[in-house]
Motif scaffolding. Sequence first.
Motif, mmCIF file in Angstrom:
data_model
loop_
_atom_site.group_PDB
_atom_site.id
_atom_site.type_symbol
_atom_site.label_atom_id
_atom_site.label_comp_id
_atom_site.label_asym_id
_atom_site.label_seq_id
_atom_site.Cartn_x
_atom_site.Cartn_y
_atom_site.Cartn_z
ATOM 1 N N LEU A 202 0.977 -1.232 -0.304
ATOM 2 C CA LEU A 202 -0.152 -0.278 0.387
ATOM 3 C C LEU A 202 1.089 1.449 -0.077
ATOM 4 C CD1 LEU A 202 -3.247 0.614 0.034
ATOM 5 C CD2 LEU A 202 -2.566 1.621 2.464
ATOM 6 N N LEU A 203 0.610 2.277 -0.027
ATOM 7 C CA LEU A 203 0.972 3.619 -0.851
ATOM 8 C C LEU A 203 0.552 3.983 -0.242
ATOM 9 C CD1 LEU A 203 2.430 3.865 -4.715
ATOM 10 C CD2 LEU A 203 3.384 2.764 -2.707
ATOM 11 N N PRO A 204 1.036 5.392 1.175
ATOM 12 C CA PRO A 204 0.302 6.209 1.898
ATOM 13 C C PRO A 204 0.087 7.273 0.898
ATOM 14 C CG PRO A 204 2.267 5.429 2.917
ATOM 15 C CD PRO A 204 2.403 4.445 1.538
ATOM 16 N N ASN A 205 -1.483 7.971 1.744
ATOM 17 C CA ASN A 205 -1.182 9.654 1.229
ATOM 18 C C ASN A 205 -1.274 9.384 -1.079
ATOM 19 O OD1 ASN A 205 -1.538 10.064 3.820
ATOM 20 N ND2 ASN A 205 0.544 10.478 3.828
ATOM 21 N N THR A 206 -1.881 8.237 -1.233
ATOM 22 C CA THR A 206 -2.254 8.031 -2.313
ATOM 23 C C THR A 206 -3.864 7.980 -3.242
ATOM 24 O OG1 THR A 206 0.585 7.070 -2.862
ATOM 25 C CG2 THR A 206 -0.978 6.365 -5.010
ATOM 26 N N ALA A 207 -3.300 8.819 -4.468
ATOM 27 C CA ALA A 207 -4.843 8.242 -4.859
ATOM 28 C C ALA A 207 -4.419 7.929 -6.121
ATOM 29 C CB ALA A 207 -5.556 9.851 -5.232
ATOM 30 N N HIS A 208 -5.418 7.915 -6.968
ATOM 31 C CA HIS A 208 -5.611 6.948 -8.465
ATOM 32 C C HIS A 208 -5.171 7.520 -9.667
ATOM 33 C CE1 HIS A 208 -6.943 3.908 -11.316
ATOM 34 N NE2 HIS A 208 -7.216 4.411 -11.785
ATOM 35 N N PRO A 209 -5.367 8.945 -9.633
ATOM 36 C CA PRO A 209 -5.161 9.655 -10.381
ATOM 37 C C PRO A 209 -3.581 9.605 -10.499
ATOM 38 C CG PRO A 209 -6.602 11.381 -10.168
ATOM 39 C CD PRO A 209 -6.472 9.856 -8.827
ATOM 40 N N ILE A 210 -3.199 9.860 -11.684
ATOM 41 C CA ILE A 210 -1.593 8.983 -12.081
ATOM 42 C C ILE A 210 -0.373 11.052 -11.715
ATOM 43 C CG2 ILE A 210 -1.320 9.947 -14.900
ATOM 44 C CD1 ILE A 210 0.861 7.273 -12.659
ATOM 45 N N GLN A 212 -1.109 12.915 -8.976
ATOM 46 C CA GLN A 212 -1.272 12.977 -8.004
ATOM 47 C C GLN A 212 -0.632 12.228 -7.465
ATOM 48 O OE1 GLN A 212 -5.182 13.788 -6.316
ATOM 49 N NE2 GLN A 212 -6.153 14.086 -8.556
ATOM 50 N N ILE A 213 0.184 10.811 -8.027
ATOM 51 C CA ILE A 213 1.524 9.577 -7.498
ATOM 52 C C ILE A 213 2.553 10.879 -7.523
ATOM 53 C CG2 ILE A 213 2.865 7.807 -7.925
ATOM 54 C CD1 ILE A 213 -0.544 7.430 -9.212
ATOM 55 N N SER A 214 3.044 10.369 -6.260
ATOM 56 C CA SER A 214 4.585 10.769 -5.498
ATOM 57 C C SER A 214 5.562 9.436 -7.011
ATOM 58 C CB SER A 214 4.748 10.205 -4.829
ATOM 59 O OG SER A 214 6.464 10.699 -4.129
ATOM 60 N N VAL A 215 5.932 10.575 -8.081
ATOM 61 C CA VAL A 215 6.856 10.298 -8.845
ATOM 62 C C VAL A 215 7.935 9.656 -8.323
ATOM 63 C CG1 VAL A 215 8.003 10.236 -10.583
ATOM 64 C CG2 VAL A 215 5.782 11.364 -10.694
ATOM 65 N N SER A 216 8.947 10.440 -7.277
ATOM 66 C CA SER A 216 9.792 9.835 -6.940
ATOM 67 C C SER A 216 9.815 8.569 -5.611
ATOM 68 C CB SER A 216 10.725 10.753 -5.775
ATOM 69 O OG SER A 216 9.978 10.945 -4.561
ATOM 70 N N THR A 217 8.816 8.209 -5.186
ATOM 71 C CA THR A 217 8.043 7.367 -4.254
ATOM 72 C C THR A 217 8.037 6.068 -4.987
ATOM 73 O OG1 THR A 217 7.323 8.851 -2.101
ATOM 74 C CG2 THR A 217 6.351 6.364 -2.857
ATOM 75 N N LEU A 218 7.155 6.572 -6.495
ATOM 76 C CA LEU A 218 7.005 5.110 -7.416
ATOM 77 C C LEU A 218 7.929 4.546 -7.821
ATOM 78 C CD1 LEU A 218 4.582 3.635 -8.664
ATOM 79 C CD2 LEU A 218 4.196 4.982 -10.635
ATOM 80 N N ALA A 219 9.243 6.089 -8.382
ATOM 81 C CA ALA A 219 10.420 5.112 -9.326
ATOM 82 C C ALA A 219 11.725 4.462 -8.110
ATOM 83 C CB ALA A 219 10.922 6.017 -9.861
ATOM 84 N N GLU A 220 11.314 4.687 -6.691
ATOM 85 C CA GLU A 220 12.112 4.109 -5.702
ATOM 86 C C GLU A 220 11.607 2.758 -5.952
ATOM 87 O OE1 GLU A 220 14.434 4.465 -4.022
ATOM 88 O OE2 GLU A 220 14.989 5.911 -5.742
ATOM 89 N N LYS A 221 10.007 2.528 -5.847
ATOM 90 C CA LYS A 221 9.274 0.844 -5.185
ATOM 91 C C LYS A 221 9.916 0.318 -6.168
ATOM 92 C CE LYS A 221 7.038 2.188 -1.219
ATOM 93 N NZ LYS A 221 7.699 0.699 -0.231
ATOM 94 N N ILE A 222 9.965 0.533 -7.586
ATOM 95 C CA ILE A 222 10.176 0.152 -8.776
ATOM 96 C C ILE A 222 11.488 -0.274 -9.171
ATOM 97 C CG2 ILE A 222 10.395 0.582 -11.885
ATOM 98 C CD1 ILE A 222 7.647 2.020 -10.996
ATOM 99 N N LYS A 223 12.015 0.752 -8.716
ATOM 100 C CA LYS A 223 13.931 0.164 -9.092
ATOM 101 C C LYS A 223 14.337 -0.871 -7.795
ATOM 102 C CE LYS A 223 15.352 5.135 -9.620
ATOM 103 N NZ LYS A 223 15.896 6.095 -9.070
ATOM 104 N N ASP A 224 13.447 -0.913 -6.553
ATOM 105 C CA ASP A 224 13.879 -1.281 -5.303
ATOM 106 C C ASP A 224 13.609 -2.898 -5.881
ATOM 107 O OD1 ASP A 224 14.655 -2.528 -2.992
ATOM 108 O OD2 ASP A 224 12.200 -2.774 -2.632
#
Length: 229
Positions: A202-210, A212-224
């Motif tokens: 689960l990504l905290p404080n994250t809504a559906h629209p792309i 509105q998503i924290s790019v840096s947080t998402l990128a780190e999840k993908i990299k990891d």
Amino acid sequence: MQPLLLLHGAIGSMDQLIPLRDELSTEFDVYSFNFPGHGGTEPFESFSMDAFAKATADFIKTHQLKNLPVFGYSMGGYVALYLESMYPSTFQKVITLGTKYEWSEEIAAKEIKMLRPDVIEQKLPAFAQQLANRHGAMEWKNVLDKTAAMLLGLGKHPLLSSAVLQKITCPTLVLLGEKDNMVSTEETQNAAAALVNGQYELLPNTAHPIEQISVSTLAEKIKDFCLRH
């Protein structure tokens, strides 16, 4: 560098993924494309998961991509897993975010209420202009109508049942935004549990629209997930 494919969501385009692509480009050779009929491409007769999966497979073949992880946002995640279910080992790893896994005729009927061009023009003129800029002034309404028809078909014949998901063996990270009002926690957790190598987060404080998503947080999840797991 390792290749990475990004797939956009319904009524979206590859341009929405540019900030994410830029954030990931230091670690990956990032690829993306527009699904048929999206983002100003040639009008496409009818939308379907089969057509989008074929377009994805054709793109992978054309660019000779191997050992390929994929990130699919919303509908893009559904397309990725559907393609992997039909052709195992297409992807090395799959990451989905905000993907709706549970479909029925009732759910589809509810979803398409948000895809009425006349209502969007009247109540959300700024969004209507965004769609016109994204798909073309003469085509954006057709994109919505064809998407609605596709979702109705998906409601009648869902493609990613638990039995289908159980056949997918590649490592899969199933992400959901904490504030996503379009996708339920239950359906997302159930999908992750059905996958042989599924992982839910689960990504905290994250809504559906792309947007509105924290790019840096998402990128780190993908990299990891792609580089360290």
